[in-house]
Design a protein around this motif. Structure first.
Motif, PDB file in Angstrom:
ATOM      1  N   SER A   3     101.705  31.952 -12.012  1.00 54.28           N
ATOM      2  CA  SER A   3     100.769  30.932 -11.528  1.00 54.28           C
ATOM      3  C   SER A   3     100.412  29.956 -12.642  1.00 54.28           C
ATOM      4  O   SER A   3     100.362  28.740 -12.417  1.00 54.28           O
ATOM      5  CB  SER A   3      99.497  31.589 -10.997  1.00 54.28           C
ATOM      6  OG  SER A   3      99.784  32.331  -9.845  1.00 54.28           O
ATOM      7  N   GLN A   4     100.176  30.466 -13.828  1.00 51.65           N
ATOM      8  CA  GLN A   4      99.862  29.586 -14.955  1.00 51.65           C
ATOM      9  C   GLN A   4     101.040  28.680 -15.288  1.00 51.65           C
ATOM     10  O   GLN A   4     100.859  27.490 -15.577  1.00 51.65           O
ATOM     11  CB  GLN A   4      99.489  30.420 -16.187  1.00 51.65           C
ATOM     12  CG  GLN A   4      98.132  31.072 -16.085  1.00 51.65           C
ATOM     13  CD  GLN A   4      97.800  31.886 -17.328  1.00 51.65           C
ATOM     14  OE1 GLN A   4      98.623  32.065 -18.217  1.00 51.65           O
ATOM     15  NE2 GLN A   4      96.563  32.376 -17.374  1.00 51.65           N
ATOM     16  N   MET A   5     102.246  29.240 -15.234  1.00 48.44           N
ATOM     17  CA  MET A   5     103.434  28.425 -15.517  1.00 48.44           C
ATOM     18  C   MET A   5     103.605  27.339 -14.459  1.00 48.44           C
ATOM     19  O   MET A   5     103.945  26.197 -14.778  1.00 48.44           O
ATOM     20  CB  MET A   5     104.676  29.316 -15.582  1.00 48.44           C
ATOM     21  CG  MET A   5     104.692  30.231 -16.792  1.00 48.44           C
ATOM     22  SD  MET A   5     106.035  31.432 -16.771  1.00 48.44           S
ATOM     23  CE  MET A   5     107.456  30.381 -16.828  1.00 48.44           C
TER      24      MET A   5
ATOM     25  N   HIS B 207     101.190  25.936 -12.608  1.00 52.22           N
ATOM     26  CA  HIS B 207     100.153  24.915 -12.808  1.00 52.22           C
ATOM     27  C   HIS B 207     100.483  24.039 -14.015  1.00 52.22           C
ATOM     28  O   HIS B 207     100.287  22.816 -13.967  1.00 52.22           O
ATOM     29  CB  HIS B 207      98.781  25.567 -12.963  1.00 52.22           C
ATOM     30  CG  HIS B 207      98.256  26.158 -11.684  1.00 52.22           C
ATOM     31  ND1 HIS B 207      97.961  25.399 -10.580  1.00 52.22           N
ATOM     32  CD2 HIS B 207      97.985  27.442 -11.326  1.00 52.22           C
ATOM     33  CE1 HIS B 207      97.535  26.171  -9.599  1.00 52.22           C
ATOM     34  NE2 HIS B 207      97.549  27.437 -10.017  1.00 52.22           N
ATOM     35  N   ALA B 208     101.004  24.628 -15.086  1.00 53.09           N
ATOM     36  CA  ALA B 208     101.382  23.840 -16.265  1.00 53.09           C
ATOM     37  C   ALA B 208     102.526  22.884 -15.912  1.00 53.09           C
ATOM     38  O   ALA B 208     102.545  21.728 -16.354  1.00 53.09           O
ATOM     39  CB  ALA B 208     101.782  24.774 -17.398  1.00 53.09           C
ATOM     40  N   TRP B 209     103.462  23.365 -15.107  1.00 59.27           N
ATOM     41  CA  TRP B 209     104.591  22.523 -14.703  1.00 59.27           C
ATOM     42  C   TRP B 209     104.098  21.372 -13.841  1.00 59.27           C
ATOM     43  O   TRP B 209     104.507  20.225 -14.030  1.00 59.27           O
ATOM     44  CB  TRP B 209     105.594  23.381 -13.933  1.00 59.27           C
ATOM     45  CG  TRP B 209     106.754  22.619 -13.381  1.00 59.27           C
ATOM     46  CD1 TRP B 209     107.839  22.156 -14.059  1.00 59.27           C
ATOM     47  CD2 TRP B 209     106.930  22.213 -12.021  1.00 59.27           C
ATOM     48  NE1 TRP B 209     108.684  21.499 -13.203  1.00 59.27           N
ATOM     49  CE2 TRP B 209     108.158  21.519 -11.945  1.00 59.27           C
ATOM     50  CE3 TRP B 209     106.185  22.378 -10.858  1.00 59.27           C
ATOM     51  CZ2 TRP B 209     108.637  20.987 -10.752  1.00 59.27           C
ATOM     52  CZ3 TRP B 209     106.671  21.850  -9.676  1.00 59.27           C
ATOM     53  CH2 TRP B 209     107.884  21.159  -9.635  1.00 59.27           C
ATOM     54  N   ARG B 210     103.194  21.636 -12.900  1.00 61.49           N
ATOM     55  CA  ARG B 210     102.644  20.564 -12.053  1.00 61.49           C
ATOM     56  C   ARG B 210     101.895  19.538 -12.890  1.00 61.49           C
ATOM     57  O   ARG B 210     102.024  18.334 -12.676  1.00 61.49           O
ATOM     58  CB  ARG B 210     101.700  21.155 -11.001  1.00 61.49           C
ATOM     59  CG  ARG B 210     102.401  21.766  -9.832  1.00 61.49           C
ATOM     60  CD  ARG B 210     101.397  22.211  -8.803  1.00 61.49           C
ATOM     61  NE  ARG B 210     102.033  22.813  -7.637  1.00 61.49           N
ATOM     62  CZ  ARG B 210     101.404  23.558  -6.763  1.00 61.49           C
ATOM     63  NH1 ARG B 210     100.118  23.814  -6.913  1.00 61.49           N
ATOM     64  NH2 ARG B 210     102.045  24.064  -5.736  1.00 61.49           N
ATOM     65  N   ASP B 211     101.083  20.016 -13.835  1.00 65.21           N
ATOM     66  CA  ASP B 211     100.342  19.089 -14.701  1.00 65.21           C
ATOM     67  C   ASP B 211     101.303  18.229 -15.505  1.00 65.21           C
ATOM     68  O   ASP B 211     101.064  17.034 -15.714  1.00 65.21           O
ATOM     69  CB  ASP B 211      99.410  19.863 -15.636  1.00 65.21           C
ATOM     70  CG  ASP B 211      98.262  20.537 -14.891  1.00 65.21           C
ATOM     71  OD1 ASP B 211      97.981  20.124 -13.743  1.00 65.21           O
ATOM     72  OD2 ASP B 211      97.660  21.474 -15.452  1.00 65.21           O
ATOM     73  N   ASP B 212     102.395  18.830 -15.967  1.00 62.81           N
ATOM     74  CA  ASP B 212     103.380  18.096 -16.751  1.00 62.81           C
ATOM     75  C   ASP B 212     104.057  17.028 -15.898  1.00 62.81           C
ATOM     76  O   ASP B 212     104.213  15.880 -16.324  1.00 62.81           O
ATOM     77  CB  ASP B 212     104.414  19.067 -17.318  1.00 62.81           C
ATOM     78  CG  ASP B 212     105.349  18.402 -18.306  1.00 62.81           C
ATOM     79  OD1 ASP B 212     104.873  17.595 -19.124  1.00 62.81           O
ATOM     80  OD2 ASP B 212     106.560  18.686 -18.254  1.00 62.81           O
TER      81      ASP B 212
ATOM     82  N   SER C  14     101.729  14.129 -15.034  1.00 60.93           N
ATOM     83  CA  SER C  14     101.324  13.286 -16.161  1.00 60.93           C
ATOM     84  C   SER C  14     102.305  12.141 -16.397  1.00 60.93           C
ATOM     85  O   SER C  14     102.002  11.203 -17.125  1.00 60.93           O
ATOM     86  CB  SER C  14     101.217  14.130 -17.437  1.00 60.93           C
ATOM     87  OG  SER C  14     102.509  14.541 -17.871  1.00 60.93           O
TER      88      SER C  14
END
Length: 58
Positions: free
Chosen positions: A8-10, A12-17, A20
């Motif tokens: 899940s953290q990965m 969310h980090a991918w979506r944020d990336d 951006s």
């Protein structure tokens, strides 16, 4: 931390990336004009093509 939490953290980090990165905004869609080939018109002196694969030997 469980594997689900890590995934899940990965995610969310991918979506944020991805979010951006600014997406280009276009005021209008510009498509370059395609080149048009001149229409082929055979002349009177054009050689007549025959079927060279047909055998006339019997």
């Amino acid at each position: 931390m469980t594997e689900d939490d890590l995934l899940s953290q990965m995610l969310h980090a991918w979506r944020d990336d991805i979010e951006s990165v600014p997406f280009p905004q276009f005021s209008e869609l510009l498509i370059p004009r395609q080149q048009v080939r001149p229409r082929y018109t055979p002349s009177a002196s054009a050689a007549r093509v025959t079927n060279a694969t047909r055998s006339t030997d019997a």
